[in-house]
Design a protein around this motif. Sequence first.
Motif, PDB file in Angstrom:
ATOM      1  N   ASP A 200      -4.541  16.394 -39.188  1.00 28.62           N
ATOM      2  CA  ASP A 200      -4.326  17.825 -39.417  1.00 28.62           C
ATOM      3  C   ASP A 200      -2.836  18.057 -39.600  1.00 28.62           C
ATOM      4  OD1 ASP A 200      -4.072  20.561 -39.393  1.00 28.62           O
ATOM      5  OD2 ASP A 200      -5.179  20.874 -37.521  1.00 28.62           O
ATOM      6  N   ASP A 201      -2.387  18.315 -40.823  1.00 31.95           N
ATOM      7  CA  ASP A 201      -0.949  18.415 -41.087  1.00 31.95           C
ATOM      8  C   ASP A 201      -0.307  19.666 -40.497  1.00 31.95           C
ATOM      9  OD1 ASP A 201      -1.825  20.391 -42.822  1.00 31.95           O
ATOM     10  OD2 ASP A 201      -1.102  19.416 -44.642  1.00 31.95           O
ATOM     11  N   GLU A 202      -1.110  20.532 -39.879  1.00 30.00           N
ATOM     12  CA  GLU A 202      -0.552  21.705 -39.210  1.00 30.00           C
ATOM     13  C   GLU A 202      -0.554  21.549 -37.696  1.00 30.00           C
ATOM     14  OE1 GLU A 202      -2.649  25.116 -40.623  1.00 30.00           O
ATOM     15  OE2 GLU A 202      -1.709  25.051 -42.607  1.00 30.00           O
ATOM     16  N   ALA A 203      -0.949  20.377 -37.214  1.00 29.23           N
ATOM     17  CA  ALA A 203      -1.048  20.136 -35.769  1.00 29.23           C
ATOM     18  C   ALA A 203       0.008  19.148 -35.307  1.00 29.23           C
ATOM     19  CB  ALA A 203      -2.437  19.610 -35.407  1.00 29.23           C
ATOM     20  N   ILE A 204       0.406  19.282 -34.033  1.00 27.96           N
ATOM     21  CA  ILE A 204       1.230  18.269 -33.379  1.00 27.96           C
ATOM     22  C   ILE A 204       0.294  17.192 -32.841  1.00 27.96           C
ATOM     23  CG2 ILE A 204       2.805  17.779 -31.476  1.00 27.96           C
ATOM     24  CD1 ILE A 204       3.755  20.689 -31.649  1.00 27.96           C
ATOM     25  N   ALA A 205       0.551  15.946 -33.200  1.00 28.86           N
ATOM     26  CA  ALA A 205      -0.232  14.813 -32.710  1.00 28.86           C
ATOM     27  C   ALA A 205       0.641  13.967 -31.799  1.00 28.86           C
ATOM     28  CB  ALA A 205      -0.749  13.979 -33.875  1.00 28.86           C
ATOM     29  N   THR A 206       0.126  13.590 -30.636  1.00 27.63           N
ATOM     30  CA  THR A 206       0.926  12.853 -29.650  1.00 27.63           C
ATOM     31  C   THR A 206       0.184  11.598 -29.206  1.00 27.63           C
ATOM     32  OG1 THR A 206       1.983  14.869 -28.849  1.00 27.63           O
ATOM     33  CG2 THR A 206       2.044  12.956 -27.391  1.00 27.63           C
ATOM     34  N   CYS A 207       0.937  10.497 -29.184  1.00 25.00           N
ATOM     35  CA  CYS A 207       0.418   9.198 -28.767  1.00 25.00           C
ATOM     36  C   CYS A 207       1.143   8.741 -27.510  1.00 25.00           C
ATOM     37  CB  CYS A 207       0.622   8.182 -29.882  1.00 25.00           C
ATOM     38  SG  CYS A 207       0.222   6.475 -29.442  1.00 25.00           S
ATOM     39  N   LEU A 208       0.429   8.094 -26.588  1.00 20.11           N
ATOM     40  CA  LEU A 208       1.020   7.493 -25.407  1.00 20.11           C
ATOM     41  C   LEU A 208       1.148   5.988 -25.615  1.00 20.11           C
ATOM     42  CD1 LEU A 208      -0.885   9.374 -22.551  1.00 20.11           C
ATOM     43  CD2 LEU A 208       1.182  10.063 -23.795  1.00 20.11           C
ATOM     44  N   PRO A 209       1.945   5.290 -24.819  1.00 18.41           N
ATOM     45  CA  PRO A 209       2.061   3.833 -24.958  1.00 18.41           C
ATOM     46  C   PRO A 209       0.702   3.153 -24.888  1.00 18.41           C
ATOM     47  CG  PRO A 209       3.751   4.669 -23.480  1.00 18.41           C
ATOM     48  CD  PRO A 209       2.830   5.817 -23.756  1.00 18.41           C
TER      49      PRO A 209
ATOM     50  N   GLY B  93      -1.746   3.719 -26.635  1.00 22.64           N
ATOM     51  CA  GLY B  93      -2.804   4.694 -26.830  1.00 22.64           C
ATOM     52  C   GLY B  93      -3.630   4.444 -28.080  1.00 22.64           C
ATOM     53  N   GLU B  94      -4.767   5.121 -28.146  1.00 25.88           N
ATOM     54  CA  GLU B  94      -5.682   4.990 -29.282  1.00 25.88           C
ATOM     55  C   GLU B  94      -5.196   5.831 -30.451  1.00 25.88           C
ATOM     56  OE1 GLU B  94     -10.458   5.498 -30.319  1.00 25.88           O
ATOM     57  OE2 GLU B  94      -9.650   6.141 -28.378  1.00 25.88           O
ATOM     58  N   LEU B  95      -5.282   5.252 -31.650  1.00 25.34           N
ATOM     59  CA  LEU B  95      -4.842   5.925 -32.868  1.00 25.34           C
ATOM     60  C   LEU B  95      -5.828   5.624 -33.996  1.00 25.34           C
ATOM     61  CD1 LEU B  95      -1.074   4.972 -32.668  1.00 25.34           C
ATOM     62  CD2 LEU B  95      -1.903   7.317 -32.784  1.00 25.34           C
ATOM     63  N   PRO B  96      -5.833   6.459 -35.034  1.00 26.37           N
ATOM     64  CA  PRO B  96      -6.649   6.098 -36.198  1.00 26.37           C
ATOM     65  C   PRO B  96      -6.060   4.849 -36.855  1.00 26.37           C
ATOM     66  CG  PRO B  96      -5.258   7.993 -36.683  1.00 26.37           C
ATOM     67  CD  PRO B  96      -5.142   7.752 -35.205  1.00 26.37           C
ATOM     68  N   PRO B  97      -6.882   4.053 -37.526  1.00 21.16           N
ATOM     69  CA  PRO B  97      -6.365   2.825 -38.138  1.00 21.16           C
ATOM     70  C   PRO B  97      -5.414   3.071 -39.300  1.00 21.16           C
ATOM     71  CG  PRO B  97      -8.660   3.172 -38.744  1.00 21.16           C
ATOM     72  CD  PRO B  97      -8.335   4.193 -37.698  1.00 21.16           C
ATOM     73  N   ILE B  98      -5.597   4.202 -39.979  1.00 22.21           N
ATOM     74  CA  ILE B  98      -4.778   4.526 -41.149  1.00 22.21           C
ATOM     75  C   ILE B  98      -4.362   5.986 -41.066  1.00 22.21           C
ATOM     76  CG2 ILE B  98      -4.728   4.729 -43.663  1.00 22.21           C
ATOM     77  CD1 ILE B  98      -6.744   2.480 -43.818  1.00 22.21           C
ATOM     78  N   LEU B  99      -3.116   6.268 -41.439  1.00 27.09           N
ATOM     79  CA  LEU B  99      -2.610   7.634 -41.484  1.00 27.09           C
ATOM     80  C   LEU B  99      -1.872   7.831 -42.797  1.00 27.09           C
ATOM     81  CD1 LEU B  99      -2.105  10.357 -40.011  1.00 27.09           C
ATOM     82  CD2 LEU B  99       0.023   9.346 -39.131  1.00 27.09           C
ATOM     83  N   ASN B 100      -2.316   8.815 -43.574  1.00 20.89           N
ATOM     84  CA  ASN B 100      -1.694   9.113 -44.869  1.00 20.89           C
ATOM     85  C   ASN B 100      -1.634   7.881 -45.770  1.00 20.89           C
ATOM     86  OD1 ASN B 100      -1.131  11.890 -44.273  1.00 20.89           O
ATOM     87  ND2 ASN B 100       0.555  11.196 -42.979  1.00 20.89           N
ATOM     88  N   GLY B 101      -2.689   7.061 -45.699  1.00 19.26           N
ATOM     89  CA  GLY B 101      -2.785   5.900 -46.554  1.00 19.26           C
ATOM     90  C   GLY B 101      -1.989   4.694 -46.102  1.00 19.26           C
ATOM     91  N   ILE B 102      -1.330   4.781 -44.957  1.00 23.75           N
ATOM     92  CA  ILE B 102      -0.518   3.683 -44.427  1.00 23.75           C
ATOM     93  C   ILE B 102      -1.115   3.242 -43.101  1.00 23.75           C
ATOM     94  CG2 ILE B 102       1.795   2.941 -43.737  1.00 23.75           C
ATOM     95  CD1 ILE B 102       2.864   5.345 -45.358  1.00 23.75           C
ATOM     96  N   ALA B 103      -1.351   1.946 -42.941  1.00 29.56           N
ATOM     97  CA  ALA B 103      -1.978   1.434 -41.731  1.00 29.56           C
ATOM     98  C   ALA B 103      -1.099   1.675 -40.508  1.00 29.56           C
ATOM     99  CB  ALA B 103      -2.259  -0.060 -41.882  1.00 29.56           C
ATOM    100  N   LEU B 104      -1.734   1.993 -39.398  1.00 30.18           N
ATOM    101  CA  LEU B 104      -1.056   2.083 -38.105  1.00 30.18           C
ATOM    102  C   LEU B 104      -1.340   0.787 -37.354  1.00 30.18           C
ATOM    103  CD1 LEU B 104      -1.833   5.783 -37.129  1.00 30.18           C
ATOM    104  CD2 LEU B 104       0.434   4.827 -37.567  1.00 30.18           C
TER     105      LEU B 104
END
Length: 234
Positions: A30-39, A41-52
Motif C-alpha cells: 500500500d503506497d499510502e501506508a507506513i510499513a515497518t519490519c522488525l529484525p 521479521g516476516e516480509l513479502p518475497p517481492i516488493l515493487n518487482g524487486i526481491a526482498l
Amino acid sequence: MPLHPRKDDHGKPVHLHNPSTVTAMGTWHDDEAIATCLPDGELPPILNGIALQPWLNPPHTREDWNQDTGINLHFPEASMVALDKNIAAGAVIIEPDGRVWVVHPSNQFGGYQATFPKGRQDPGLSMQATAIKECWEEAGLRIRIHSVLGDFKRTATMTRLYLAERVGGTPATMGWESQAVSLSPLEALPGLLNGAADKPVLTALQKTLSALELSGEPIGGYRPIVQCSQRGQD
C-alpha cells in the motif's frame, strides 16, 4: 525485555527497552501506508518487482566496498568541507512506489525515533562506499546511488546524503544499531523524523523531488510524473 537478534560490535547483547511494532503484511503493498519490519521479521518475497532477499555476498574489505557496483561515477561530486566535524555519509532510499526507507535506531540512540541510514566515514572508504555500507548495516538494504542530495551539518558530523534506489537486500537483516526499519510515504515523513537535524534533509528532499517531477528524470524505478498523474486520477 527483548533482545536484538544481533549482538553489538563488542559482542554484547542489545536489550530493547521500547521495542518497535510491526505493521500488517498488507502495508508493504500500500503506497499510502507506513510499513515497518522488525529484525528477522516476516516480509513479502517481492516488493515493487524487486526481491526482498538477504545480500549474500556483501563486500568485506575496504577495496571491495570502494568498488561496489552501487557506486555512481557519472555525476560530479565536490569534496566535503567538514571543518571541525567528523565526516559521515548515508542515503535517502526511494522505492518505485515513491515511499522512502528510514531506520529506527535501537533504544532511540542519539534521540532519534527514526532517521535516514548513515554513519561516519571509515579510513580509506570513499563517501559513496560509506553510504552503501551504512545502508546495508543499518537497514539491510543493497542500494545504487543516483545523485547527491546535499551536505548537512549535524550535531557531531557533516553528513553527505545521497539519493538512492534499492537493488537488493532485506530490512529483516538489519544490524544491531536498528530495532526496526520502515518504508514511509513522503507526506508521512515529518511525523516520523523527530530529530531537528533531519528537518533540512526533508526540505531538500521535497525540493529535489519537485525538480525531478518537472524534468521527468527517474530515480531507478521511481518516476515522479507518472506517480503524480496516477494519484490525480484516483
